[in-house]
Design an enzyme around this catalytic site. Structure first.
Site, mmCIF file in Angstrom:
data_model
loop_
_atom_site.group_PDB
_atom_site.id
_atom_site.type_symbol
_atom_site.label_atom_id
_atom_site.label_comp_id
_atom_site.label_asym_id
_atom_site.label_seq_id
_atom_site.Cartn_x
_atom_site.Cartn_y
_atom_site.Cartn_z
ATOM 1 C CB CYS A 243 3.407 -1.283 13.496
ATOM 2 S SG CYS A 243 3.417 -1.078 11.705
ATOM 3 C CB CYS B 215 6.688 -2.239 15.954
ATOM 4 S SG CYS B 215 8.380 -1.812 15.498
ATOM 5 C CB CYS C 79 3.259 7.726 2.804
ATOM 6 S SG CYS C 79 3.799 6.516 4.019
ATOM 7 C CB CYS D 226 1.626 6.370 11.213
ATOM 8 S SG CYS D 226 2.000 8.010 10.650
ATOM 9 C CD GLU E 176 -2.862 -1.185 2.375
ATOM 10 O OE1 GLU E 176 -4.062 -1.384 2.187
ATOM 11 O OE2 GLU E 176 -2.376 -1.068 3.514
ATOM 12 C CB CYS F 148 7.345 -4.897 8.457
ATOM 13 S SG CYS F 148 8.737 -4.122 9.320
HETATM 14 N N1 SAH Z 1 9.850 0.709 9.492
HETATM 15 C C1 SAH Z 1 9.932 2.155 9.478
HETATM 16 C C2 SAH Z 1 8.728 2.804 8.787
HETATM 17 C C3 SAH Z 1 7.461 2.533 9.557
HETATM 18 S S1 SAH Z 1 6.028 3.505 9.444
HETATM 19 C C4 SAH Z 1 10.050 2.667 10.885
HETATM 20 O O1 SAH Z 1 9.910 1.866 11.812
HETATM 21 O O2 SAH Z 1 10.306 3.848 11.076
HETATM 22 C C5 SAH Z 1 6.306 5.110 9.965
HETATM 23 C C6 SAH Z 1 5.987 5.440 11.431
HETATM 24 O O3 SAH Z 1 4.671 5.051 11.874
HETATM 25 C C7 SAH Z 1 6.961 4.768 12.367
HETATM 26 O O4 SAH Z 1 7.492 5.692 13.271
HETATM 27 C C8 SAH Z 1 6.067 3.784 13.067
HETATM 28 O O5 SAH Z 1 6.604 3.395 14.281
HETATM 29 C C9 SAH Z 1 4.785 4.548 13.178
HETATM 30 N N2 SAH Z 1 3.639 3.730 13.573
HETATM 31 C C10 SAH Z 1 3.521 2.384 13.466
HETATM 32 N N3 SAH Z 1 2.336 1.974 13.931
HETATM 33 C C11 SAH Z 1 1.672 3.065 14.333
HETATM 34 C C12 SAH Z 1 0.363 3.285 14.884
HETATM 35 N N4 SAH Z 1 -0.465 2.282 15.088
HETATM 36 N N5 SAH Z 1 0.002 4.563 15.174
HETATM 37 C C13 SAH Z 1 0.839 5.591 14.911
HETATM 38 N N6 SAH Z 1 2.066 5.443 14.392
HETATM 39 C C14 SAH Z 1 2.487 4.194 14.100
#
Ligand code: SAH
Length: 363
Positions: free
Chosen positions: A130, A127, A116, A347, A102, A123
């Site tokens: 996420c 986390c 974006c 995000c 996406e 991934c």
């Molecule tokens: N793998 C990369 C890109 C991830 S997405 C990274 O970890 O940075 C970009 C941002 O969205 C990251 O900071 C991630 O931690 C954040 N993110 C992930 N899940 C989220 C959520 N449920 N709510 C808000 N931000 C989130």
């Protein structure tokens, strides 16, 4: 891999159509070098989506190439969803092997438009907050597959008489777990003969892979670096980000400091605000102590709901109180404005259903 973005793009185009390389493609269609330039310009600069629309190429040539399976794009849009307020679009794209990713287009107020993009299908870093991380890893994307997400939405932006002002690697996947392809995509985005987006308008966000932060510092490019920190100490961070066991906070921050020393560029820290997890006054103080006196900027992210996650977002009051504490301590801080929550495009909400094997078997 070649470092010339034009050659990289043309090579991928040839290979997708089953040719061993660009020379074979040229031989097959009697293409002179200037034809390759027309092809690249139409795709990379004008962001044309189909061969048939490249009017600088003779119609017969377009038809011949088309019927031999030459395709301008490495991915196909499957569904495009639009947020209720019209500001945000989420695209689900299918790659040639059936994997799906996406990407999101955000049209901010004024003339700012941000795309974006995803660097991987799924991934590997898991986390806890996420959605992509919870769904697991499928595969890394090629430089061109990453770039094509930007091309797709750019063509939409151009049709509205606007420009793409920013591209962020904050979609699915961990960019530094696919380092070379991401650098190839950066080169494609930046190429003055092609997409032409300045390095300063590109941001790469990482979960915090220390060795790759060091490599990135050596690139000598002005691309922005964002670090997903999300907690001010190892205990909290390890509880929500498994990667912290490999790269603890102190090691991560030491790498960020090396990056600043080397590049003199600011580092952005992302911090998702989770109720009762990392949003206390004590956490704010601890975070401020880590950030103070460095060329760092904190971006607080309101938590976006994800399926099955045992988290609640901090209240707006808590987020602003937390921000105020950082601000009072002299730490530059902003609160991210969320876009596209209603279409799960914010995000952490990207989670394409990926069943590459089953789908590949059908075709
Ligand atoms: N793998 C990369 C890109 C991830 S997405 C990274 O970890 O940075 C970009 C941002 O969205 C990251 O900071 C991630 O931690 C954040 N993110 C992930 N899940 C989220 C959520 N449920 N709510 C808000 N931000 C989130």
């Amino acid at each position: 891999m070649t470092s010339d973005p034009r050659a990289l793009w043309l090579e991928a185009l040839a290979r997708r159509a089953g040719f061993p390389g660009v020379q074979a493609l040229c031989d097959a269609f009697g293409l002179r070098p200037y034809r390759l330039s027309q092809l690249y310009r139409a795709a990379a600069k004008e962001c044309v989506r189909a061969l048939g629309d490249i009017t600088t190429l003779p119609k017969d040539l377009r038809n011949a190439m088309e019927s031999s399976g030459v395709r301008v794009s490495s991915l196909e849009p499957e569904t495009i969803q639009k947020s209720q307020d019209g500001s945000t679009r989420k695209g689900l794209f299918r790659l040639s092997d059936g994997s799906e990713v996406e990407a999101v287009l955000m049209e901010h107020r004024g003339d700012r438009t941000t795309i974006c993009i995803s660097s991987q299908a799924g991934c590997a870093f898991a986390c806890a907050f996420c959605s992509t991380g919870q769904a697991g890893f499928t595969r890394s994307l090629s430089a061109v597959e990453i770039f094509d997400q930007a091309r797709f939405f750019a063509s939409h932006v151009f049709a509205r008489g606007k420009r793409v002002t920013n591209v962020v690697f904050m979609g699915m996947g961990e960019p530094f777990h696919n380092y070379d392809a991401v650098m190839g995509a950066v080169a494609l985005l930046n190429d003055p003969q092609g997409f032409g987006l300045g390095h300063r308008h590109i941001t790469v966000s990482t979960v915090g892979l220390v060795d790759k932060i060091d490599a990135f510092a050596q690139e000598g490019i002005q691309v922005n670096l964002a670090i997903s920190l999300h907690a001010p100490n190892d205990i909290v961070r390890a509880s929500i980000m498994p990667v912290n066991r490999r790269y603890p906070v102190a090691d991560l921050l030491a790498a960020c400091e090396r990056y600043v020393q080397r590049t003199h560029r600011k580092v952005f820290f992302e911090y998702v605000m989770l109720h009762g997890v990392n949003d206390s006054d004590a956490s704010a103080r601890e975070l401020a102590a880590l950030m103070r006196g460095h060329l760092y900027h904190v971006n607080l992210i309101p938590y976006n709901a994800t399926p099955d996650a045992p988290f609640a977002g901090s209240s707006d009051e808590r987020i602003w109180a937390f921000a105020k504490m950082l601000d009072n301590a002299g730490v530059p801080v902003t609160v991210r404005h969320n876009m596209g929550r209603d279409i799960a495009a914010a995000c952490g909400q990207l989670r394409a259903e990926t069943q590459p094997k089953a789908q590949a078997a059908v075709k």
